[in-house]
Design an enzyme around this catalytic site. Sequence first.
Site, mmCIF file in Angstrom:
data_model
loop_
_atom_site.group_PDB
_atom_site.id
_atom_site.type_symbol
_atom_site.label_atom_id
_atom_site.label_comp_id
_atom_site.label_asym_id
_atom_site.label_seq_id
_atom_site.Cartn_x
_atom_site.Cartn_y
_atom_site.Cartn_z
ATOM 1 N N GLU A 44 -5.440 1.511 3.884
ATOM 2 C CA GLU A 44 -5.637 0.194 3.670
ATOM 3 C C GLU A 44 -5.611 -0.446 5.147
ATOM 4 O O GLU A 44 -4.618 -0.361 5.654
ATOM 5 C CB GLU A 44 -4.587 -0.399 2.712
ATOM 6 C CG GLU A 44 -4.780 -2.064 2.533
ATOM 7 C CD GLU A 44 -3.588 -2.496 1.986
ATOM 8 O OE1 GLU A 44 -3.868 -3.798 1.291
ATOM 9 O OE2 GLU A 44 -2.639 -1.956 1.311
ATOM 10 N N LYS A 131 -10.740 -6.747 -1.586
ATOM 11 C CA LYS A 131 -9.401 -6.875 -2.378
ATOM 12 C C LYS A 131 -9.676 -8.050 -3.046
ATOM 13 O O LYS A 131 -9.870 -9.140 -2.525
ATOM 14 C CB LYS A 131 -8.377 -6.683 -1.379
ATOM 15 C CG LYS A 131 -6.927 -6.499 -2.180
ATOM 16 C CD LYS A 131 -5.967 -6.251 -1.368
ATOM 17 C CE LYS A 131 -4.642 -5.661 -1.790
ATOM 18 N NZ LYS A 131 -3.860 -5.452 -0.775
ATOM 19 N N CYS A 165 -4.404 -0.824 -2.866
ATOM 20 C CA CYS A 165 -3.456 -1.068 -3.005
ATOM 21 C C CYS A 165 -2.944 -1.442 -4.522
ATOM 22 O O CYS A 165 -3.340 -0.746 -5.408
ATOM 23 C CB CYS A 165 -2.732 -1.831 -1.945
ATOM 24 S SG CYS A 165 -1.068 -1.662 -1.645
#
Length: 307
Positions: A44, A131, A165
């Site tokens: 990430e 995200k 994540c």
Amino acid sequence: MDTVIGAVVQAGTPLFDKARTFEKLRDLIGDAAKRGAALAVFPEAFVGGYPKGLDFGVRLGSRSAEGRDMFRRYAEQAITVPGPDVDTISEVVADVGIHVVLGVVERDGGTLYCSSLYFSATGNFLGKHRKLMPTALERVVWGFGDGSTLAAPATDIGVLGGAICWENYMPQLRLAMYGKGVEFYCAPTVDDRDVWLPTMQTIALEGRCFVLSACQYMERGDGPADYHPIQGDAPDTVLIRGGSCIISPMGEVLAAPVFGRECIQTAELDKADITRGKYDLDVVGHYARPDIFSLSVNENPQKIVKP
């Protein structure tokens, strides 16, 4: 291609130094290729950085001038997608000839996003995923993605996809990925907790797919002199300790987490294991109950100003 070598790259960003980051990226992609990898997954925010330990001057009801300037510096490290930096990455990937999934900080107008970029082995940019839900203080510096970037590009090695994540704790997002037929579920992260491994095993078992999760390994010394994370200023202070892993569709650990150093881990991925796994569990097929449960996914871009 029935069997491929997958790689997870565990490395940290040279914070606030895009030029050095791109040099390191080039070297790491080359190192993964030398290990025989057909697919390399990066952590990430590898390009752009994850400045762990900063608060950007945020307090309830106020922001500091110093925090605003730190955000300015952070935004300068972000990349536009598409754009010249993506073209540079494409050239690097094409020179090496492997598929790459890369975590970046993306800038679009005045907003930053935490994104994953997908590249084919020929260097073609295949798409991005933003995200959907930044976690906690991340929401101060990153915007929210929408359903238009639920990328699941089909490649000559299989269908790529995944989540970033803590998005991996969103069951609806996981189900959307399974519905797209993801075979190589790529999970860039900076979550270095011990519980991350069983999380990835659960996803592999649930989706009957290979899971490749790459986490950063980062020390305070990876940042500039005026980077002052709350964890301390000693150069060898570990901010993100790693924990990258590769999991089979039956939940077996093919590459176990390594902590405390940068590394590249590889594993042989036999796609026939996906079919073997779905023999008794296909959560979007014979193990689903659409007469009781269904998921509606809005994949339209969400724009405030519409022409």
